[in-house]
Motif scaffolding. Structure first.
Motif: not given
Length: 636
Positions: A466, A493, A496, A500, A524, A527-528, A531-532, A547, A549
């Motif tokens: 990722w 998604t 994540r 995460e 953080r 990559r998260y 994708t969020q 959020n 995750s």
């Protein structure tokens, strides 16, 4: 949210269709007529075949409507786009706002706020008419913004299924927006809605390649000359002004073209970045389809391009004067060409001699190259243009850059199944955690068994895959529509939400927060975040709302604050917000119920909260009573 239609060729649906082709001279005539009614914010014409409502915007011949007053702050007059009007025009993953010409944005807002445009456009759309926005000169720039606005409106109304895509046709329009806008329009599959006609020698479509502050003094006299009065009443600008204006634009166009070519050809010379800090280059980029009219070639020929970088090069290379030409005459002709669109467009559409120049493989580096027969029109065209080897190289580089982005996407797509397999492995691991009687998060955080070690290895493998994708997106090395591909939004998604929590467990297990700070602030990974944002954009959700995750990071910080003996009143608002989000996420299926396992980090912390608060909490129905938990622990 509305479903996006597959991409189509605008040139194929307009220029190759006799009825729709008739819209183009109509747009041109209406655009010129709009100049004669400057008090009207727009002119409307309802066309019968095909059924269309054409809205034409007049240009402004006052420099104040082209240039922002604060030239020192933004020498090219750009300002951040209004997100309330254009929410989709941004880089989603990079979270970068687009920039547009501030003066044109101001003009569009005046039209949209103080006229009946909104009501008439929506009424025409409800009658299933194709909406067409058009304009000549700066009126074309307003038409561009009106088109993007209408496309945004259709997303909100979710009525795209039976509605024909809008069309924007401009004539001699200056550039209006930056590269982020180009990226966003391609991602949303809106780029095919724009068709721009440009005369080879017309200076106005190139004027914003130069800093606005550098030609502000002579620009008003040039606009007076271009205003729609009988030519005998239009004072010809001083030769020195038109020559200075021409040289200024040409010089900056050369700098922009060379700089962009160096980037596309992979130049690694550090001086490139140093020079960019000293020499301010235009942020504006072309988008849509450009149809260049080359009147110098002896026939009515249209040269059509869709590649933004190729268009940028053609704006420069078709604008250069031949060495033997008189500079003053060339400079004056570059202004006169801006007034000849209505005549020239009719000529080229009657002949319909159209050449596409986007295929990099079809662009020969010399006239003697042995290319296949279908490349012959391009070879003849480049010969007519007398395009230098340098120009041909730049066009090839623009095409190869797009080819490389497609190759990068193929490489990323080849890892799709590998990512799915990694997520399947972690789903199985999550099931073993439930069997062991402890939640997914806490089991991984303790790292007690070999299964936990193997899960950590898989977490790191997926992170590498990722991170490579994110780095390509950061540098815009993937096709612009990648972030809108549903299969990748869905996979991102899933990744994540599943992985995460493991990253958060690892972060607090090693007490990284003590050195780096809270996970949400400093720890953080991109990559998260990327994708969020993909999910929130596709689903039309408020920024930061998805959020779930990050739930465990919020819990860990609350644990730290309450362990530091902070009074409950100081953290109460955060606790209430967390509980409300938890209820929403669990009932929505976005967060597992294993968070309520009696020995989880969350439950142990929550049971330390005041009894009154717990009894009134919105999540109390999910929790066992304190007595039940104490009894369960004593039995163990």
């Amino acid at each position: 949210m509305a479903k996006r239609k597959s991409s189509s060729s605008l040139m194929g649906t307009v220029l190759d269709d006799e009825k729709r082709r008739a819209l183009i001279p109509l747009c041109c005539s209406l655009s010129m007529a709009a100049h004669c009614s400057p008090s009207s914010p727009f002119l409307r014409h309802d066309n019968a075949g095909p059924s269309a409502a054409v809205f034409a915007f007049p240009a402004s011949w006052s420099a104040d409507d082209w240039l922002l007053a604060d030239g020192a702050r933004s020498p090219f007059g750009e300002s951040q786009i209004d997100a309330s009007l254009f929410p989709s025009i941004k880089s989603v993953g990079n979270d970068a706002a687009a920039a547009v010409n501030g003066a044109f944005l101001r003009s569009f807002k005046k039209v949209i706020d103080a006229s009946r445009l909104q009501a008439e456009v929506h009424k025409a759309a409800s009658e299933k008419k194709q909406i067409v926005f058009t304009g000549h000169s700066s009126g074309g720039s307003v038409a561009v913004l009106a088109t993007i606005w209408f496309l945004e409106q259709r997303l909100k109304l979710d009525k795209r299924v039976d509605q024909v895509d809008p069309l924007c046709v401009t004539f001699g329009s200056p550039l209006v927006a930056d590269g982020v806008t180009v990226h966003a329009l391609q991602r949303e599959n809106w780029g095919h809605c724009f068709l721009h006609f440009v005369m080879a020698a017309d200076i106005i479509p190139r004027c914003f390649l130069a800093p606005l502050s550098s030609f502000k003094e002579e620009f008003q006299s040039i606009l007076h000359f271009l205003s729609p009065k009988p030519l005998s009443f239009n004072p010809k600008p001083a030769a020195s002004s038109s020559v200075a204006f021409y040289n200024n634009v040409l010089k900056n166009a050369l700098s922009m073209s060379n700089h962009q070519a160096c980037l596309l050809m992979g130049c690694t010379n550090p001086l490139l970045e140093v020079l960019a800090d000293f020499v301010k280059l235009t942020p504006y980029r072309p988008f849509g389809t450009y149809a260049f009219h080359n009147s110098e070639s002896g026939d009515a020929r249209l040269i059509c391009l869709k590649n933004s970088n190729s268009i940028l090069y053609m704006l420069f290379y078709m604008f250069q004067k031949a060495p033997e030409e008189d500079l003053e005459q060339v400079a004056h002709r570059s202004l006169e060409e801006h007034l000849l669109y209505e005549k020239r467009i009719k000529e080229c559409l009657d002949v319909q001699n159209i050449v596409f120049v986007d295929s990099s493989e079809a662009i020969p580096l010399s006239s003697s190259d042995g290319y296949r027969d279908k490349a012959q029109p391009i070879k003849r065209l480049l010969k007519d243009l007398d395009l230098s080897l340098e120009g041909r190289l730049y066009l090839r580089a623009a095409g190869e850059w797009e080819n490389q982005r497609l190759k990068n996407q193929a490489k990323v797509d080849s890892n799709y199944i590998k990512i799915q397999e990694g997520l399947s492995f972690l789903k199985d691991y999550r099931s073993t955690c439930e069997v062991r009687g402890l939640g997914y998060y806490d089991t991984f955080k303790i790292q007690k068994d070999v299964e936990d070690f193997n899960a950590n290895v898989k977490r790191l493998e997926l992170a590498g895959l990722w991170d490579e994708i994110v780095e390509m997106l950061r540098r815009y090395e993937l096709p612009d529509d990648f972030e809108g591909r549903k299969e990748w939004v869905k996979l991102g998604t899933q990744y994540r939400r599943l992985v995460e929590p493991l990253d958060i467990a690892n972060y607090y297990r090693h007490s990284k927060n003590e050195d780096t700070g809270p996970y949400m602030v400093k720890g953080r990974p991109k990559r998260y975040r990327y994708t969020q944002r993909w999910l929130e954009h596709v689903e039309g959700l408020p920024a930061g709302s998805s959020n779930e995750s990050c739930f465990w990071a919020l819990v860990e910080e609350l644990c730290i604050d309450t362990n530091d003996n902070k009074p409950f009143l100081e953290v109460k608002s955060r606790v209430l917000e967390l509980e409300e989000m938890l209820l929403h996420w669990v009932t929505g299926g976005n967060l597992g119920r294993d968070v309520f396992v009696s020995d989880s980090t969350f439950v142990k912390w929550w049971m330390t909260l005041p009894l009154k608060h717990r009894s009134e909490s919105c999540i109390s129905k999910f929790m066992k009573s304190e007595e039940d938990m104490l009894e369960e622990r004593s039995d163990q």
